[in-house]
Enzyme design. Structure first.
Site, PDB file in Angstrom:
ATOM      1  N   LYS A 191      20.238 -12.277  42.202  1.00 21.30           N
ATOM      2  CA  LYS A 191      20.783 -10.917  42.403  1.00 21.30           C
ATOM      3  C   LYS A 191      22.117 -10.947  43.142  1.00 21.30           C
ATOM      4  CE  LYS A 191      16.222  -8.817  42.317  1.00 21.30           C
ATOM      5  NZ  LYS A 191      15.051  -8.447  43.128  1.00 21.30           N
ATOM      6  N   GLY A 209      14.328 -16.570  40.199  1.00 21.48           N
ATOM      7  CA  GLY A 209      13.927 -15.278  40.738  1.00 21.48           C
ATOM      8  C   GLY A 209      15.088 -14.536  41.387  1.00 21.48           C
ATOM      9  N   SER A 210      14.749 -13.749  42.404  1.00 19.65           N
ATOM     10  CA  SER A 210      15.698 -12.756  42.948  1.00 19.65           C
ATOM     11  C   SER A 210      16.952 -13.338  43.597  1.00 19.65           C
ATOM     12  CB  SER A 210      14.973 -11.888  43.973  1.00 19.65           C
ATOM     13  OG  SER A 210      13.909 -11.236  43.347  1.00 19.65           O
ATOM     14  N   VAL A 211      16.990 -14.625  43.819  1.00 19.62           N
ATOM     15  CA  VAL A 211      18.208 -15.228  44.398  1.00 19.62           C
ATOM     16  C   VAL A 211      19.415 -14.891  43.526  1.00 19.62           C
ATOM     17  CG1 VAL A 211      19.298 -17.399  45.048  1.00 19.62           C
ATOM     18  CG2 VAL A 211      16.887 -17.105  45.406  1.00 19.62           C
TER      19      VAL A 211
END
Lengths: 579, 105
Positions: free
Chosen positions: A293, A289-291
């Site tokens: 980014k 997931g967003s980690v």
């Protein structure tokens, strides 16, 4: 007459002399035969009479934490066997023995009736069982020395340490991965015995040279406990399937804790399901997931595509990529790169990758170590999944940018985040600090090893600043803030692939929080992954408190003082659904 | 007459015995002594071997006991047990933020 007597006496003397001479000659001849002609054969015969060979299995070495606390060791035990020929009442004795050892009396009766000279009954019996069996006073029961592998801290780091099988052979975890170091040698020793067969063995110390070596890990027993406790709390509270946490020193790559829940007790490995024995931190890939980014942003800045103040239009919360529409949790317009990380904007991250291109995204992710094994040296390590950019569609590229459509291990994530904490330098993760010989001397020491620089020092500092904003009250991870410490982190909430493999499941998520502290000179990196939490699924709500608990207690334990002045302290409590 | 004959025979034997050289007796005595000494040494050697073996057994048992005590200490000192005792029996809890004072700074 006198002459005759004299003659008679002389004759008899001569006869006696000849007789003794012959006897002595015979004795002499026999002595020559024994001492010279047959000496070597007789010496061999004599040796076989008073010596014997025994099979020696050197003890398996120990597994120690960084402070030399024993995590796995070998202790003496007894095994019980029987000589069925000497058993007088197999049925009655089998019932009595089986009730003490809690084994099947019917099978035992068959064993005791087979008429063989020796049959094993049960290995590694407890002292109480020995006492009770001896009290039965059954003729034909044999007690033999044995060894047992024992883990004094029970479930602590159970999956990391692994366990051994009945022949003291490593079957899982470090016990399996470092079996060649830990395993004692098997050999045959010649020992002296007396006429009754008793061993006269003054050289027992010789056996010690066949013992296995030991492992000194980088794990810290107390930080491991802190991590496991926090993980258990979060998994229980959110009724999640499982959880993983890893604590690492970013400057050296040393792993201080590798926690998993549900727990596993290697002392009773047969009581656990096969799935719970695995060190999932290393073996199981998941969509982070967003980690991810932060890695996209770091690479984009490092290659000069943008700066922390570069702005991207976030389409007010909905952005069409190919045939799909990407959403943000909150509708936002123009955001800087720093704000994209702070608010965890999916659309903003897609816009960044549209600027850099998919090859740059691929290079960034592989540069941080995703898609290949870290080289930790544990069995079954996953490289994760990162296909080549040539196979990515537009929506694939967008999804990969915010951590979907690819998979990583918790270890890879910890190594990647640690690179940002370590001014852009990737360190090889270390779990085994050194191996020891059976004498206690160091055999091989494993020093921290730089793998490569992935981003510049300046870029790493800028990314750290952005990650610090994530933990502010406006960011997605205020639950990770620790009073007095400048905590940097990133939340991640990933949808899981549906059980049938068709698309993503609607209600199955992975909640992630990865970060480090203090900001200027990070001492600890912590990654927490919670699989399928139920009450809430956001990384900032589910995983961040566990992250905070692990990091705060570990910083206190390691005596790392706060780096913030009282007025700088950032603390926030939020139950908001942010990711 | 008989008495005379016996006396003459005994004298003859005495004379023959006197003829046996003294060095043979010494050699015989030497070998006999060697036999006894060798046998004695072997017996003593075996006895000492038993004693050493028994002492080794005692050492091994003591070492094993020592190892058991070390492992018991490890088990008693495991963080899980210490934390449980600290919480349940002593009423301790993890310090909150700001409750930790770093005296060496």
């Amino acid at each position: 007459m006198t002459q005759e007597i004299k003659k008679g006496i002389r004759a008899r003397i001569i006869v006696v002399e000849v007789f003794f001479f012959l006897v002595i000659l015979l004795l002499g001849a026999k002595a020559v035969e024994i001492q010279i002609i047959e000496s070597s054969d007789l010496a061999k015969k004599a040796i076989t009479e008073y010596t014997g060979t025994v099979r020696i299995q050197g003890k398996r070495g120990e597994i120690l934490d960084r402070n030399m606390n024993r995590l796995g060791t070998t202790i003496a035990a007894l095994s019980v066997a029987a000589s069925p020929r000497k058993i007088q009442n197999p049925a009655k004795d089998a019932r009595a023995i089986a009730s003490i050892l809690e084994i099947d009396p019917v099978k035992l009766k068959q064993k005791l009736s087979n008429g063989k000279p020796f049959t094993p009954i049960k290995r590694k019996i407890t002292p109480d069982e020995v006492r009770d069996l001896k009290a039965l006073n059954i003729k034909g029961l044999i007690f033999q020395n044995d060894v047992i592998r024992f883990y004094p801290n029970r479930t602590l780091a159970g999956q990391v340490i692994g366990f051994t099988g009945s022949e003291a052979k490593g079957l899982e975890g470090l016990e399996y991965g470092y079996d060649s170091v830990l395993q004692g040698q098997q050999t045959r020793l010649t020992i002296t015995k007396d006429a009754t067969g008793r061993h006269l063995d003054p050289d027992k110390r010789l056996k010690e040279q066949f013992n296995g070596g030991s492992l000194v890990l980088t794990l810290d027993r107390n930080i491991q406990y802190i991590s496991e406790t926090a993980l258990k709390d979060v998994v229980t509270r959110y009724k999640a399937q499982s959880g993983m946490a890893i604590v690492m020193r970013p400057k050296t790559g040393e792993i201080l804790a590798m926690a998993l829940y549900p727990e596993f007790n290697p002392n009773a490995f047969s009581d656990f399901a096969r799935d719970s024995m695995r060190n999932r931190v290393v073996t199981d890939p998941f969509e982070p997931g967003s980690v991810m980014k932060v890695f996209v942003a770091a690479s984009a800045m490092d290659k000069g595509y943008c700066t922390p103040k570069s702005i991207f239009f976030c389409e007010n919360g909905a952005y069409k990529v190919g045939s799909k529409v990407i959403h943000d949790t909150h509708d936002r317009g123009w955001l800087t790169l720093g704000q994209i990380i702070k608010y965890s904007s999916n659309i903003g991250t897609v816009k960044i990758t549209e600027t850099t291109g998919k090859q740059a995204l691929y290079d960034a992710l592989t540069g941080f170590g995703f898609g290949k094994r870290t080289g930790l040296g544990l069995p079954g390590e996953t490289p994760g999944t990162l296909t080549s950019p040539g196979r990515w569609s537009t929506i694939d590229t967008a999804a990969i940018a915010f951590g979907q459509g690819m998979s990583v291990s918790a270890l890879q994530l910890a190594v990647g985040i640690s690179a940002i904490a370590n001014d852009g330098v990737i360190m090889r993760p270390l779990l085994v600090k050194k191996t020891l010989l059976n004498t206690g001397e160091t055999d091989q020491a494993f020093e921290p090893q730089v793998q490569r620089r992935v981003i510049s020092k300046q870029t790493a500092r800028k990314v750290r600043r952005m990650m610090r904003s994530v933990v502010s009250e406006e960011g997605t991870g205020p639950n990770a803030a620790i009073q007095g410490y400048s905590v940097c982190g990133k939340t991640g909430t990933a949808q899981k692939v549906a059980k049938n493999g068709k698309g993503y499941a609607k209600n199955l998520y992975t909640a992630v929080f990865a970060g480090f502290a203090p900001e200027v000179s990070p001492e600890l990196t912590v990654v927490v992954v919670v699989d399928e939490p139920r009450k809430n699924h956001y990384g900032g709500v589910v995983a961040a408190p566990a992250f905070k608990s692990i990091l705060a207690e570990s910083l206190h334990y390691l005596n790392i003082p706060p780096d913030l002045e009282p007025e700088q302290i950032v603390a926030g409590i939020s139950d908001g659904a942010k990711s | 007459m008989v008495w005379n004959a016996d006396r003459i025979r005994k004298n003859g034997v005495k004379q023959e015995i006197k003829k046996i050289p003294g060095r043979w007796l010494v050699i015989l005595l030497f070998f006999l002594c060697e036999l006894f000494i060798y046998t004695g040494m072997r017996v003593e050697c075996t006895r000492k071997g038993f004693q050493i073996s028994q002492a080794e057994q005692v050492r091994k048992r003591s070492e094993s006991y020592r190892k058991e005590l070390i492992i018991e200490r490890e088990r008693l000192g495991s963080p899980e047990r210490i934390a449980t005792i600290a919480r349940t029996r002593l009423g301790l809890y993890m310090p909150k933020q700001g409750q930790v004072v770093y005296i060496d700074q």
